[in-house]
Design a protein around this motif. Structure first.
Motif, mmCIF file in Angstrom:
data_model
loop_
_atom_site.group_PDB
_atom_site.id
_atom_site.type_symbol
_atom_site.label_atom_id
_atom_site.label_comp_id
_atom_site.label_asym_id
_atom_site.label_seq_id
_atom_site.Cartn_x
_atom_site.Cartn_y
_atom_site.Cartn_z
ATOM 1 N N LEU A 168 -6.680 -10.193 -2.223
ATOM 2 C CA LEU A 168 -6.164 -11.426 -1.637
ATOM 3 C C LEU A 168 -6.010 -12.477 -2.723
ATOM 4 C CD1 LEU A 168 -8.175 -11.952 1.671
ATOM 5 C CD2 LEU A 168 -5.776 -11.349 1.432
ATOM 6 N N ASP A 169 -4.988 -13.263 -2.618
ATOM 7 C CA ASP A 169 -4.757 -14.382 -3.521
ATOM 8 C C ASP A 169 -5.867 -15.417 -3.295
ATOM 9 O OD1 ASP A 169 -3.825 -16.778 -4.717
ATOM 10 O OD2 ASP A 169 -1.755 -16.176 -4.408
ATOM 11 N N PRO A 170 -6.497 -15.934 -4.358
ATOM 12 C CA PRO A 170 -7.594 -16.892 -4.190
ATOM 13 C C PRO A 170 -7.126 -18.309 -3.835
ATOM 14 C CG PRO A 170 -7.207 -16.522 -6.510
ATOM 15 C CD PRO A 170 -6.313 -15.567 -5.766
ATOM 16 N N ASP A 171 -5.847 -18.522 -3.711
ATOM 17 C CA ASP A 171 -5.319 -19.846 -3.379
ATOM 18 C C ASP A 171 -5.994 -20.362 -2.104
ATOM 19 O OD1 ASP A 171 -3.704 -21.944 -2.275
ATOM 20 O OD2 ASP A 171 -2.038 -21.252 -3.499
ATOM 21 N N PRO A 172 -6.540 -21.586 -2.131
ATOM 22 C CA PRO A 172 -7.222 -22.126 -0.948
ATOM 23 C C PRO A 172 -6.307 -22.295 0.271
ATOM 24 C CG PRO A 172 -7.191 -23.741 -2.733
ATOM 25 C CD PRO A 172 -6.596 -22.479 -3.266
ATOM 26 N N ARG A 173 -5.006 -22.234 0.063
ATOM 27 C CA ARG A 173 -4.105 -22.268 1.218
ATOM 28 C C ARG A 173 -4.112 -20.933 1.952
ATOM 29 N NH1 ARG A 173 0.958 -24.277 -2.062
ATOM 30 N NH2 ARG A 173 -0.013 -22.740 -3.394
ATOM 31 N N ILE A 174 -4.580 -19.883 1.287
ATOM 32 C CA ILE A 174 -4.681 -18.553 1.899
ATOM 33 C C ILE A 174 -6.000 -18.456 2.673
ATOM 34 C CG2 ILE A 174 -4.738 -16.060 1.471
ATOM 35 C CD1 ILE A 174 -2.072 -17.332 0.664
ATOM 36 N N PHE A 175 -7.104 -18.703 1.972
ATOM 37 C CA PHE A 175 -8.419 -18.758 2.612
ATOM 38 C C PHE A 175 -9.367 -19.535 1.705
ATOM 39 C CE2 PHE A 175 -8.881 -15.159 -0.166
ATOM 40 C CZ PHE A 175 -10.241 -14.978 -0.392
ATOM 41 N N THR A 176 -10.361 -20.151 2.330
ATOM 42 C CA THR A 176 -11.289 -21.020 1.601
ATOM 43 C C THR A 176 -12.636 -20.342 1.410
ATOM 44 O OG1 THR A 176 -12.166 -22.020 3.621
ATOM 45 C CG2 THR A 176 -10.202 -23.063 2.632
ATOM 46 N N THR A 177 -13.454 -20.940 0.564
ATOM 47 C CA THR A 177 -14.812 -20.437 0.366
ATOM 48 C C THR A 177 -15.576 -20.473 1.679
ATOM 49 O OG1 THR A 177 -14.830 -21.142 -1.940
ATOM 50 C CG2 THR A 177 -16.965 -20.777 -0.913
ATOM 51 N N HIS A 178 -15.395 -21.540 2.438
ATOM 52 C CA HIS A 178 -16.082 -21.664 3.727
ATOM 53 C C HIS A 178 -15.683 -20.521 4.667
ATOM 54 C CE1 HIS A 178 -18.211 -23.605 6.948
ATOM 55 N NE2 HIS A 178 -17.124 -23.592 7.689
ATOM 56 N N MET A 179 -14.419 -20.182 4.688
ATOM 57 C CA MET A 179 -13.952 -19.065 5.518
ATOM 58 C C MET A 179 -14.594 -17.755 5.057
ATOM 59 S SD MET A 179 -9.921 -20.110 5.764
ATOM 60 C CE MET A 179 -9.365 -18.611 6.560
ATOM 61 N N ALA A 180 -14.668 -17.576 3.742
ATOM 62 C CA ALA A 180 -15.279 -16.358 3.193
ATOM 63 C C ALA A 180 -16.751 -16.282 3.577
ATOM 64 C CB ALA A 180 -15.121 -16.323 1.677
ATOM 65 N N GLN A 181 -17.457 -17.398 3.475
ATOM 66 C CA GLN A 181 -18.871 -17.427 3.839
ATOM 67 C C GLN A 181 -19.063 -17.060 5.304
ATOM 68 O OE1 GLN A 181 -19.211 -21.525 2.188
ATOM 69 N NE2 GLN A 181 -21.273 -20.832 1.756
ATOM 70 N N ARG A 182 -18.282 -17.663 6.177
ATOM 71 C CA ARG A 182 -18.404 -17.371 7.617
ATOM 72 C C ARG A 182 -18.118 -15.902 7.901
ATOM 73 N NH1 ARG A 182 -14.903 -22.064 9.964
ATOM 74 N NH2 ARG A 182 -13.441 -20.429 9.478
ATOM 75 N N TYR A 183 -17.102 -15.354 7.248
ATOM 76 C CA TYR A 183 -16.738 -13.963 7.475
ATOM 77 C C TYR A 183 -17.863 -13.030 7.000
ATOM 78 C CZ TYR A 183 -13.591 -10.062 8.283
ATOM 79 O OH TYR A 183 -13.014 -8.913 8.777
ATOM 80 N N LEU A 184 -18.406 -13.310 5.825
ATOM 81 C CA LEU A 184 -19.500 -12.490 5.311
ATOM 82 C C LEU A 184 -20.716 -12.550 6.229
ATOM 83 C CD1 LEU A 184 -19.132 -13.349 1.537
ATOM 84 C CD2 LEU A 184 -18.796 -11.083 2.565
ATOM 85 N N LYS A 185 -21.035 -13.729 6.723
ATOM 86 C CA LYS A 185 -22.173 -13.871 7.650
ATOM 87 C C LYS A 185 -21.918 -13.090 8.933
ATOM 88 C CE LYS A 185 -24.067 -18.207 5.994
ATOM 89 N NZ LYS A 185 -24.343 -19.629 6.283
ATOM 90 N N LYS A 186 -20.694 -13.172 9.435
ATOM 91 C CA LYS A 186 -20.323 -12.445 10.649
ATOM 92 C C LYS A 186 -20.493 -10.938 10.464
ATOM 93 C CE LYS A 186 -16.033 -11.562 12.781
ATOM 94 N NZ LYS A 186 -14.667 -11.985 12.996
ATOM 95 N N LYS A 187 -20.284 -10.465 9.256
ATOM 96 C CA LYS A 187 -20.410 -9.036 8.953
ATOM 97 C C LYS A 187 -21.827 -8.647 8.528
ATOM 98 C CE LYS A 187 -16.219 -8.005 9.924
ATOM 99 N NZ LYS A 187 -15.931 -7.159 11.080
ATOM 100 N N GLY A 188 -22.783 -9.589 8.610
ATOM 101 C CA GLY A 188 -24.187 -9.267 8.348
ATOM 102 C C GLY A 188 -24.698 -9.621 6.969
ATOM 103 N N PHE A 189 -23.878 -10.229 6.137
ATOM 104 C CA PHE A 189 -24.287 -10.625 4.788
ATOM 105 C C PHE A 189 -24.673 -12.104 4.839
ATOM 106 C CE2 PHE A 189 -21.499 -7.030 4.466
ATOM 107 C CZ PHE A 189 -22.116 -6.221 3.529
#
Length: 90
Positions: free
Chosen positions: A61-82
């Motif tokens: 994935l492109d790291p551009d914050p318009r694609i997804f943000t650090t906050h989105m990544a954190q929430r997704y990782l937590k949702k998956k058990g990390f």
């Protein structure tokens, strides 16, 4: 844009393994505020999701914050058990 729902725990674990094998995270992919602590190593959440997408859909994935943000990544990782996401101390 959002993080693709196809990314699962297995893709994330493969991404963690690949990043750890690099021994050094590329400068432009380092995190400045948060990291995922897993197996005694610190990973930038957005980079983890980007690499996991490579295993899920064949491309990083492109790291551009318009694609997804650090906050989105954190929430997704937590949702998956990390859940061990920590703030970088300076």
């Amino acid at each position: 844009m959002a993080i693709p729902i196809e990314i699962n725990e297995d893709h994330i674990l493969k991404a963690l393994k690949e990043i750890k094998a690099m021994r050094e995270i590329p400068v432009r992919r380092k995190s400045t505020k948060y990291f995922l602590h897993h197996d005694n190593f610190d990973y930038p959440p957005k980079y983890v999701i980007s690499i996991a997408n490579k295993f899920a859909k064949g491309e990083e994935l492109d790291p551009d914050p318009r694609i997804f943000t650090t906050h989105m990544a954190q929430r997704y990782l937590k949702k998956k058990g990390f859940t061990d996401i920590r703030k970088i101390r300076k």
